[in-house]
Design a protein around this motif. Sequence first.
Motif, PDB file in Angstrom:
ATOM      1  N   TYR A  81       0.840  -1.211   0.000  1.00 48.74           N
ATOM      2  CA  TYR A  81       0.000   0.000   0.000  1.00 48.74           C
ATOM      3  C   TYR A  81       0.868   1.252   0.000  1.00 48.74           C
ATOM      4  CZ  TYR A  81      -2.978   3.733   1.804  1.00 48.74           C
ATOM      5  OH  TYR A  81      -3.620   4.935   1.985  1.00 48.74           O
ATOM      6  N   ASN A  82       1.878   1.273   0.862  1.00 47.44           N
ATOM      7  CA  ASN A  82       2.749   2.457   0.958  1.00 47.44           C
ATOM      8  C   ASN A  82       3.548   2.690  -0.317  1.00 47.44           C
ATOM      9  OD1 ASN A  82       1.916   3.155   3.558  1.00 47.44           O
ATOM     10  ND2 ASN A  82       3.441   1.829   4.517  1.00 47.44           N
ATOM     11  N   GLN A  86       0.342   8.328  -5.257  1.00 46.95           N
ATOM     12  CA  GLN A  86      -0.812   9.015  -4.657  1.00 46.95           C
ATOM     13  C   GLN A  86      -2.067   8.817  -5.504  1.00 46.95           C
ATOM     14  OE1 GLN A  86      -0.840  10.410  -1.505  1.00 46.95           O
ATOM     15  NE2 GLN A  86      -3.029  10.267  -1.907  1.00 46.95           N
ATOM     16  N   ALA A  87      -1.906   8.815  -6.825  1.00 46.57           N
ATOM     17  CA  ALA A  87      -3.058   8.586  -7.705  1.00 46.57           C
ATOM     18  C   ALA A  87      -3.641   7.189  -7.492  1.00 46.57           C
ATOM     19  CB  ALA A  87      -2.655   8.778  -9.166  1.00 46.57           C
ATOM     20  N   LEU A  92      -7.835   3.710  -4.941  1.00 49.50           N
ATOM     21  CA  LEU A  92      -8.195   2.681  -3.956  1.00 49.50           C
ATOM     22  C   LEU A  92      -9.145   3.252  -2.912  1.00 49.50           C
ATOM     23  CD1 LEU A  92      -7.932  -0.118  -2.645  1.00 49.50           C
ATOM     24  CD2 LEU A  92      -5.898   0.747  -1.442  1.00 49.50           C
ATOM     25  N   HIS A  93      -8.861   4.460  -2.406  1.00 54.29           N
ATOM     26  CA  HIS A  93      -9.730   5.091  -1.399  1.00 54.29           C
ATOM     27  C   HIS A  93     -11.134   5.301  -1.962  1.00 54.29           C
ATOM     28  CE1 HIS A  93      -5.899   6.891   0.628  1.00 54.29           C
ATOM     29  NE2 HIS A  93      -6.030   5.597   0.850  1.00 54.29           N
ATOM     30  N   PHE A 112     -14.782  21.736   5.174  1.00 55.56           N
ATOM     31  CA  PHE A 112     -13.756  20.768   5.546  1.00 55.56           C
ATOM     32  C   PHE A 112     -13.383  19.886   4.363  1.00 55.56           C
ATOM     33  CE2 PHE A 112     -17.939  19.164   6.670  1.00 55.56           C
ATOM     34  CZ  PHE A 112     -17.991  17.973   5.984  1.00 55.56           C
ATOM     35  N   THR A 113     -12.231  19.249   4.501  1.00 59.19           N
ATOM     36  CA  THR A 113     -11.760  18.254   3.553  1.00 59.19           C
ATOM     37  C   THR A 113     -11.589  16.950   4.321  1.00 59.19           C
ATOM     38  OG1 THR A 113     -10.559  19.931   2.304  1.00 59.19           O
ATOM     39  CG2 THR A 113      -9.891  17.645   1.969  1.00 59.19           C
ATOM     40  N   THR A 114     -12.112  15.864   3.764  1.00 58.06           N
ATOM     41  CA  THR A 114     -11.996  14.562   4.412  1.00 58.06           C
ATOM     42  C   THR A 114     -10.797  13.821   3.837  1.00 58.06           C
ATOM     43  OG1 THR A 114     -14.382  14.468   4.701  1.00 58.06           O
ATOM     44  CG2 THR A 114     -13.194  12.391   4.887  1.00 58.06           C
ATOM     45  N   MET A 115     -10.017  13.243   4.721  1.00 59.92           N
ATOM     46  CA  MET A 115      -8.819  12.507   4.329  1.00 59.92           C
ATOM     47  C   MET A 115      -8.959  11.070   4.830  1.00 59.92           C
ATOM     48  SD  MET A 115      -7.077  15.220   3.283  1.00 59.92           S
ATOM     49  CE  MET A 115      -5.333  15.219   3.437  1.00 59.92           C
ATOM     50  N   GLN A 116      -8.217  10.142   4.206  1.00 59.19           N
ATOM     51  CA  GLN A 116      -8.190   8.774   4.714  1.00 59.19           C
ATOM     52  C   GLN A 116      -6.881   8.113   4.358  1.00 59.19           C
ATOM     53  OE1 GLN A 116     -10.297   5.404   2.683  1.00 59.19           O
ATOM     54  NE2 GLN A 116     -11.419   7.074   1.674  1.00 59.19           N
ATOM     55  N   SER A 117      -6.561   7.075   5.118  1.00 60.68           N
ATOM     56  CA  SER A 117      -5.413   6.237   4.797  1.00 60.68           C
ATOM     57  C   SER A 117      -5.729   4.821   5.270  1.00 60.68           C
ATOM     58  CB  SER A 117      -4.125   6.753   5.450  1.00 60.68           C
ATOM     59  OG  SER A 117      -4.208   6.629   6.848  1.00 60.68           O
TER      60      SER A 117
END
Length: 185
Positions: A81-82, A86-87, A92-93, A112-117
């Motif tokens: 995954y790492n 980024q694309a 995947l996200h 707001f902006t939502t982020m995920q990992s």
Amino acid sequence: MDMTFTWQPYAEFFCCDAGSEIMVEVIAIDEAGNTNRCMITVMLEDETNPYCVAPDDIVGMCNDNSLVPDDFNPPANLDAYNALSQAEKDALHNQLDDLFGEPEITDNCNSFTTMQSVVAIAWNCGAGSIRRRFWSVDGFGNISANNCFQNIDITLVHNYNFCFPADASGSCAAVIDTFDIGAMS
């Protein structure tokens, strides 16, 4: 233009005022009725963090195509995954959002902006586990105050038959029948 207004015991501000300097006039009145006024500049700041609610955890079986389609093929582990660009992570996200849901974010100013990992992943042959972390950053740089995680656990289904040849005797060229001992799980 008439500029009359009524004095209030408070000054009212809104989210659209945050980040701005606003001139406020304050009046003080003592018990004898004497008044004094002053002008002050107020710098409005949004210091309230957004709040995140993760989508429900998912537990399912790999043969449930409504939950996990055949073409779902995430990285096998966190190192893989790492190593994604980024694309590729964004794609995947988006797929994870479509399949397993998105978080609900609340913020006092709704900007707001939502982020995920993905913080843990072990995936093999259409089954495994994924742990997603979500957070949000509002328009003033405040980050979600809480931890927001979703766990996805998809279990393999071992549904297959073993077939063994029947006991027989004959020459090497003879075809030997088999029998089915049934499904094993």
